[in-house]
Design an enzyme around this catalytic site. Structure first.
Site, short mmCIF file in Angstrom:
data_model
loop_
_atom_site.label_atom_id
_atom_site.label_comp_id
_atom_site.label_asym_id
_atom_site.label_seq_id
_atom_site.Cartn_x
_atom_site.Cartn_y
_atom_site.Cartn_z
N LYS A 146 0.84 -1.22 0.00
CA LYS A 146 0.00 0.00 0.00
C LYS A 146 0.87 1.26 0.00
CE LYS A 146 -2.01 -1.02 3.92
NZ LYS A 146 -1.37 -2.32 4.23
N ARG A 170 -9.55 1.77 8.57
CA ARG A 170 -9.10 0.46 9.00
C ARG A 170 -10.25 -0.42 9.48
NH1 ARG A 170 -3.48 0.77 8.59
NH2 ARG A 170 -2.59 -1.03 9.60
N ARG A 196 11.57 -6.70 5.07
CA ARG A 196 11.63 -5.30 5.50
C ARG A 196 12.20 -5.20 6.93
NH1 ARG A 196 6.18 -2.19 5.38
NH2 ARG A 196 5.79 -3.61 7.10
N ARG A 215 11.69 -2.17 11.42
CA ARG A 215 10.44 -1.60 11.96
C ARG A 215 9.94 -2.50 13.09
NH1 ARG A 215 5.26 -0.37 8.07
NH2 ARG A 215 3.86 -1.21 9.64
N ARG A 270 -1.24 -8.37 13.75
CA ARG A 270 -1.60 -7.40 12.70
C ARG A 270 -2.49 -8.06 11.65
NH1 ARG A 270 4.06 -5.35 10.82
NH2 ARG A 270 2.90 -4.33 9.15
P1 AP5 Z 1 4.77 -1.65 1.86
O1 AP5 Z 1 4.53 -0.78 0.69
O2 AP5 Z 1 5.47 -1.11 3.02
O3 AP5 Z 1 3.39 -2.35 2.29
P2 AP5 Z 1 2.20 -1.81 3.17
O4 AP5 Z 1 0.98 -2.42 2.61
O5 AP5 Z 1 2.28 -0.34 3.31
O6 AP5 Z 1 2.57 -2.53 4.54
P3 AP5 Z 1 2.55 -2.01 6.02
O7 AP5 Z 1 3.24 -3.07 6.81
O8 AP5 Z 1 3.03 -0.61 6.14
O9 AP5 Z 1 1.00 -2.04 6.30
P4 AP5 Z 1 0.26 -2.03 7.63
O10 AP5 Z 1 -1.11 -1.81 7.17
O11 AP5 Z 1 0.48 -3.22 8.47
O12 AP5 Z 1 0.99 -0.86 8.46
P5 AP5 Z 1 0.63 0.65 8.78
O13 AP5 Z 1 1.87 1.40 8.78
O14 AP5 Z 1 -0.51 1.13 7.97
O15 AP5 Z 1 5.54 -2.94 1.35
C1 AP5 Z 1 6.01 -3.92 2.26
C2 AP5 Z 1 7.44 -4.35 1.88
O16 AP5 Z 1 7.38 -5.05 0.65
C3 AP5 Z 1 8.40 -3.18 1.67
O17 AP5 Z 1 9.67 -3.55 2.11
C4 AP5 Z 1 8.38 -2.96 0.15
O18 AP5 Z 1 9.57 -2.42 -0.33
C5 AP5 Z 1 8.14 -4.37 -0.36
N1 AP5 Z 1 7.35 -4.42 -1.60
C6 AP5 Z 1 6.31 -3.60 -1.93
N2 AP5 Z 1 5.81 -3.95 -3.13
C7 AP5 Z 1 6.52 -5.03 -3.55
C8 AP5 Z 1 6.47 -5.85 -4.72
N3 AP5 Z 1 5.58 -5.63 -5.69
N4 AP5 Z 1 7.34 -6.88 -4.81
C9 AP5 Z 1 8.26 -7.09 -3.82
N5 AP5 Z 1 8.37 -6.35 -2.70
C10 AP5 Z 1 7.51 -5.34 -2.56
O19 AP5 Z 1 0.09 0.55 10.29
C11 AP5 Z 1 0.96 0.19 11.34
C12 AP5 Z 1 0.20 0.20 12.65
O20 AP5 Z 1 -0.26 1.55 12.92
C13 AP5 Z 1 -1.06 -0.65 12.71
O21 AP5 Z 1 -0.79 -1.99 13.05
C14 AP5 Z 1 -1.88 0.08 13.79
O22 AP5 Z 1 -1.39 -0.24 15.06
C15 AP5 Z 1 -1.55 1.54 13.52
N6 AP5 Z 1 -2.50 2.18 12.58
C16 AP5 Z 1 -2.20 2.72 11.36
N7 AP5 Z 1 -3.31 3.24 10.78
C17 AP5 Z 1 -4.32 3.03 11.67
C18 AP5 Z 1 -5.72 3.31 11.64
N8 AP5 Z 1 -6.30 3.94 10.59
N9 AP5 Z 1 -6.46 2.91 12.71
C19 AP5 Z 1 -5.91 2.31 13.77
N10 AP5 Z 1 -4.59 2.00 13.85
C20 AP5 Z 1 -3.80 2.35 12.81
MG MG Z 2 2.71 0.96 4.90
#
Ligand code: AP5
Ligand code: MG
Length: 187
Positions: A13, A88, A127, A133, A144
């Site tokens: 994402k 979310r 990652r 992270r 998660r």
């Molecule tokens: P990446 O692009 O980082 O993927 P992502 O979908 O953004 O993954 P996240 O782990 O950031 O998602 P998440 O939803 O768990 O975390 P968030 O930060 O939102 O890609 C992942 C990896 O793969 C990278 O290394 C990238 O380079 C690689 N990659 C990408 N595309 C690729 C491809 N095509 N091929 C190969 N490799 C590839 O949330 C974190 C925490 O914050 C949550 O758990 C929660 O506690 C809190 N939080 C955030 N938002 C909210 C909300 N709205 N409400 C409540 N809590 C929240």
């Molecule tokens: Mg992300």
């Protein structure tokens, strides 16, 4: 244009939302990035949020709504934005609908990135090795994914009922996936 990216942790994402933001000159807003900044800066909000983030749980809705409301009110969102990580759950989606309804800028599209569970776990582990992270730790990934399956995945139906969802296969290279994102948005 107001776009939301949906998909499991590690789906890509953030990667795709950032590319799209640059391509369309729109801000890429990641609630995860905003929270991690608060945590690193050691603010009161960050200390509170870290109890949830570090254990893989969702931060309470009221806190998230304050964060997103403040961010979307900034000048750079005038032409739209690319959201990644918000909403979310259904309650956050309803709050977002209400917020956008007030300013007459409803969501244009929801891009759902589909990636197999084995692949997301592999990407998160890679990652973790590269960036360290905290919530990419093996013990937290399961929680998660559980939060995602129980609370976030139902958003797919919520937005499909409104005809907003475009599904993108997230398995190819970053460039291949991005081509597909652009193709879906041009439809
Ligand atoms: P990446 O692009 O980082 O993927 P992502 O979908 O953004 O993954 P996240 O782990 O950031 O998602 P998440 O939803 O768990 O975390 P968030 O930060 O939102 O890609 C992942 C990896 O793969 C990278 O290394 C990238 O380079 C690689 N990659 C990408 N595309 C690729 C491809 N095509 N091929 C190969 N490799 C590839 O949330 C974190 C925490 O914050 C949550 O758990 C929660 O506690 C809190 N939080 C955030 N938002 C909210 C909300 N709205 N409400 C409540 N809590 C929240
Ligand atoms: Mg992300």
């Amino acid at each position: 244009m107001q776009v939301v990216f949906l998909g499991p942790p590690g789906a890509g994402k953030g990667t795709q939302a950032s590319l799209l933001g640059k391509a369309l000159s729109l801000p890429h807003i990641s609630t995860g990035v905003l929270l991690r900044k608060e945590i690193t800066d050691g603010t009161r909000l960050g200390t509170y949020a870290n109890e949830f983030v570090s254990t893989g749980k969702l931060v309470p809705d009221s806190v998230m709504l304050d964060i997103i409301e403040e961010r979307l009110a900034k000048d750079d969102c005038g032409e739209g934005f690319i959201l990644d990580g918000y909403p979310r759950n259904i309650s956050q989606a309803k709050a977002l609908d209400e917020l956008l309804g007030k300013v007459g800028k409803p969501l244009s599209r929801v891009i759902y990135i589909e990636v197999h569970l084995d692949d997301v776990v592999k990407r998160i582990n890679e990652r973790k090795a590269k960036e360290g992270r905290g919530d990419d730790a093996p013990g937290v990934i399961g929680q998660r994914l559980e939060e995602y399956n129980n609370k976030t995945k139902p958003l797919l139906d919520y937005y499909e009922e409104r005809g907003l969802v475009s599904k993108v296969r997230g398995k190819g290279t970053i460039e291949e996936v991005f081509k597909e994102v652009l193709k879906q948005l041009s439809k």
